[in-house]
Design a protein around this motif. Structure first.
Motif, PDB file in Angstrom:
ATOM      1  N   GLU A  59       0.838  -1.210   0.000  1.00 18.10           N
ATOM      2  CA  GLU A  59       0.000   0.000   0.000  1.00 18.10           C
ATOM      3  C   GLU A  59       0.872   1.259   0.000  1.00 18.10           C
ATOM      4  O   GLU A  59       0.593   2.227  -0.695  1.00 18.10           O
ATOM      5  N   ARG A  60       1.955   1.241   0.768  1.00 16.30           N
ATOM      6  CA  ARG A  60       2.874   2.382   0.806  1.00 16.30           C
ATOM      7  C   ARG A  60       3.523   2.608  -0.556  1.00 16.30           C
ATOM      8  O   ARG A  60       3.699   3.738  -0.991  1.00 16.30           O
ATOM      9  N   GLN A  61       3.930   1.514  -1.183  1.00 15.18           N
ATOM     10  CA  GLN A  61       4.564   1.625  -2.496  1.00 15.18           C
ATOM     11  C   GLN A  61       3.592   2.194  -3.528  1.00 15.18           C
ATOM     12  O   GLN A  61       3.976   3.000  -4.372  1.00 15.18           O
ATOM     13  N   ARG A  62       2.332   1.792  -3.467  1.00 16.38           N
ATOM     14  CA  ARG A  62       1.320   2.325  -4.400  1.00 16.38           C
ATOM     15  C   ARG A  62       1.101   3.817  -4.188  1.00 16.38           C
ATOM     16  O   ARG A  62       0.835   4.560  -5.118  1.00 16.38           O
ATOM     17  N   ASN A  63       1.228   4.245  -2.941  1.00 14.91           N
ATOM     18  CA  ASN A  63       1.013   5.658  -2.609  1.00 14.91           C
ATOM     19  C   ASN A  63       2.298   6.473  -2.685  1.00 14.91           C
ATOM     20  O   ASN A  63       2.298   7.655  -2.351  1.00 14.91           O
ATOM     21  N   GLY A  64       3.402   5.844  -3.077  1.00 16.34           N
ATOM     22  CA  GLY A  64       4.666   6.553  -3.224  1.00 16.34           C
ATOM     23  C   GLY A  64       5.322   6.895  -1.902  1.00 16.34           C
ATOM     24  O   GLY A  64       6.160   7.791  -1.842  1.00 16.34           O
TER      25      GLY A  64
END
Length: 154
Positions: A59-64
């Motif tokens: 989720e963090r990676q998707r949100n940058g």
């Protein structure tokens, strides 16, 4: 219940897990059986924690966002009731009631043959002043005289 507590001594267990109920339901289970239940519940909690951490990282990676901070709290800090409920689905008794009765009869026979039993009592007498304190190597009160076979330090 002692075996359950021993198996979980280093594991955080949720306060709402009724260990007395678990002990009652598992009456007749061997120590290995109980340990297996506890280990399975622990593994279920660990797997859930890992899955949640992976999902949070994705989720963090998707949100940058940056990588997960190591100081973040564990998403599954305790072994919960549902972990034990799932572990109990695989629980099995490896010892039958008949085997337990045989063991109890054997233990009773063994105790009787060794002279142990429920009839043992210490005498009510106080130690006489002439016996001394029973220090090392003396005949005072607690050690039979001239019995070097039992003395490990002789």
């Amino acid at each position: 219940m002692a075996i359950l507590k021993a198996a979980l001594r280093k594991s955080p267990v949720a306060k709402d897990v009724d260990m007395n109920l678990l002990a009652g339901v598992t009456k007749g289970f061997s120590g290995a059986d109980l340990t297996e239940i506890c280990q399975r519940a622990c593994k279920l909690a660990i797997r859930e924690s890992i899955e949640k951490e992976i999902n949070l990282e994705k989720e963090r990676q998707r949100n940058g966002q940056t990588a997960m901070d190591s100081d973040e709290p564990d998403p599954v800090p305790e072994i919960r009731r549902d972990h034990f409920e799932e572990a109990m689905k695989f629980a099995r008794r490896s010892v039958s009631d008949n085997d337990i009765r045989k063991y109890e009869m054997f233990a009773q026979t063994l105790q009787q043959s060794r002279g142990f039993g429920s009839q043992f009592r210490f005498p009510d007498q106080q130690q006489q002043p002439s016996q001394g304190s029973g220090g090392s190597g003396g005949q005072g009160g607690h050690r039979p005289a001239n019995n070097d076979d039992d003395d490990l330090y002789a």
